[in-house]
Write an enzyme that holds these catalytic residues in place. Structure first.
Site, PDB file in Angstrom:
ATOM      1  CE  LYS A 121       5.526   4.550  -3.115  1.00  0.00           C
ATOM      2  NZ  LYS A 121       5.876   4.555  -4.547  1.00  0.00           N
ATOM      3  CG  ASP A 161       7.190   1.284  -3.900  1.00  0.00           C
ATOM      4  OD1 ASP A 161       7.932   1.213  -2.923  1.00  0.00           O
ATOM      5  OD2 ASP A 161       7.249   2.207  -4.730  1.00  0.00           O
TER       6      ASP A 161
END
Length: 444
Positions: A121, A161
């Site tokens: 991430k 994202d």
């Protein structure tokens, strides 16, 4: 404009959050699951920390000639199954613990749906609403330059994202290709189809959410064509979830976002709402063909399905007690706090945990990576069929674990993911037989 395109994802991410550290939450859930599986504490110690966390300085020359220095992160949890994989978010509330937690969740997602990736991430502390298009592009390219040493199609594969998009991914892959001197389409996913993106990727997370809702409805003997739903968040995931639920006959009576919410007891006109927000310049809450509703009141509506599709820490001890839904489908990452979870369990709510519910995005990102590697691309029908196969596999595994252990769906999902990772650890010699025996004297 790029700013307008970010509005709906920003609406998802700006809904008020609460003071719960997601990294502490995920470590606690791993700890509980390792104990429930009767595994040694060594497994917990391997899984509780990302293998690598990078913080980078991002000095950007703004349009007015001044320089602002932003901070970015990239967390890589574990690469035992394959390269790490995960999105990049641009948001003012990004912090290192959030990024670490999201990378752990991604490892568990890929394990549950049987994808050969680990969890990664990334994020940058920035409000993209305050950037021009050129400033946003410069920031995107600078971030990729700074993390280039640790990413690549066989190392770590970024994706969109919160507040990032296929357009942003296009800038990022172009920067990476220029640094390397040749085209490497598999280094990033969620990019425009014309440069190697996959058909079906944009809708994948929402479509996967609906697959899991459909399976949960079967478990509860619910007729979806006679069911009602409410959604928190109407960015890409929330809007696609609404679209596919509407196609199944579900009546969606409420939608909320950062600015407020809309409610129609007879059902919101979802096709009209999708058309209203499609260019990114309008919020769902500005839709005139419905009444206004607050986020708190939305949580308490007498609906069959509640879908938090915004950001972490939304279903809390303050909101969970009002929930009347039979199913809570976690389209967002980490939307339920431990206190909220306990209340939902006491109420007998069927929770579809985030690490299962929203795994459709990473699943089709995997398909995109495979297609890039083969340089051969599938039709959307084939992508959607393969997505359904993986999502049903994951749901069945988690439900089987739930029934076997007589536990919550969340606990079952963590146990399925951890079991999968443990098998890979054994195969690689990371842990031995003695590590499989329960010993929890110092699991901290």
């Amino acid at each position: 404009m790029a700013k307008e395109k970010q509005n709906q994802d920003k609406a998802e991410s700006d809904i008020t959050t609460h003071d719960h550290n997601p990294y502490d939450i995920v470590k606690g859930l791993i700890q509980e699951s390792v104990k429930a599986l009767g595994l040694d504490e060594n497994v917990y110690h391997v899984l509780k920390k990302p293998m690598r966390v990078l913080e980078v300085s991002l000095p950007i020359r703004m349009d007015d000639g001044t320089i602002q220095n932003f901070t970015g992160f990239r967390s890589q949890h574990i690469d035992i199954l394959g390269p790490t994989k995960g999105g990049i978010r641009f948001h003012p509330n990004v912090n290192v613990d959030e990024v670490k937690a999201l990378s752990v969740w991604m490892s568990l997602k890929t394990a549950i749906v049987d994808i050969p990736f680990g969890g990664g991430k990334g994020g940058v502390i920035v409000d993209p609403e305050n950037l021009s298009v050129s400033e946003l592009e410069t920031l995107s390219r600078t971030y990729i330059r700074k993390i280039t040493p640790i990413i690549g199609p066989q190392k770590d594969i970024p994706a969109p994202d919160v507040n990032t998009s296929p357009e942003v991914m296009g800038w990022m892959i172009d920067e990476f290709d220029q640094l390397r001197g040749y085209n490497i389409p598999g280094m990033i996913t969620g990019k425009p189809v014309i440069i190697g993106g996959s058909l079906g990727r944009l809708e994948a997370t929402g479509r996967g959410v609906v697959f899991t809702i459909r399976e949960a409805a079967k478990v509860l003997d619910m007729d979806l064509s006679k069911s009602t739903a409410a959604l928190q968040g109407f960015g890409n995931v929330g809007s696609m979830t609404a679209k596919f639920l509407h196609e199944l006959g579900v009546k969606i009576v409420a939608v909320t976002d950062a600015r407020g919410g809309i409610y129609n007891e007879e059902g919101i006109d979802i096709p009209a709402l999708l058309d209203f927000v499609k260019d990114g310049s309008n919020y769902a809450s500005d839709f005139s063909d419905a009444e206004s509703i607050t986020n708190d009141k939305m949580f308490g509506l007498p609906v069959d399905i509640l879908i938090p599709a915004a950001i972490e820490n939304q279903v809390t001890k303050e909101t969970a007690g009002n929930i009347q839904a039979k199913i809570v489908a976690e389209a967002a990452n980490g939307p339920t706090t431990p206190d909220g979870d306990k209340i939902l369990e006491e109420k007998g709510v069927f929770v579809i945990p985030d690490i299962l519910c929203n795994a459709g995005g990473v699943t089709v990102s995997y398909f995109e990576w495979v297609q890039n590697t083969m340089n051969y691309y599938w039709k959307e029908k084939e992508v959607n069929e393969k997505l359904e196969e993986h999502m049903l596999f994951g749901f069945e595994k988690v439900l089987e674990m739930k029934n076997d252990k007589k536990c919550r769906m969340r606990d079952a999902a963590y146990m399925v993911g951890i079991n999968h990772l443990v098998k890979a650890m054994e195969a690689r010699g990371w842990i031995r037989g003695s590590d499989m025996e329960s010993n929890h004297n110092d699991m901290k």
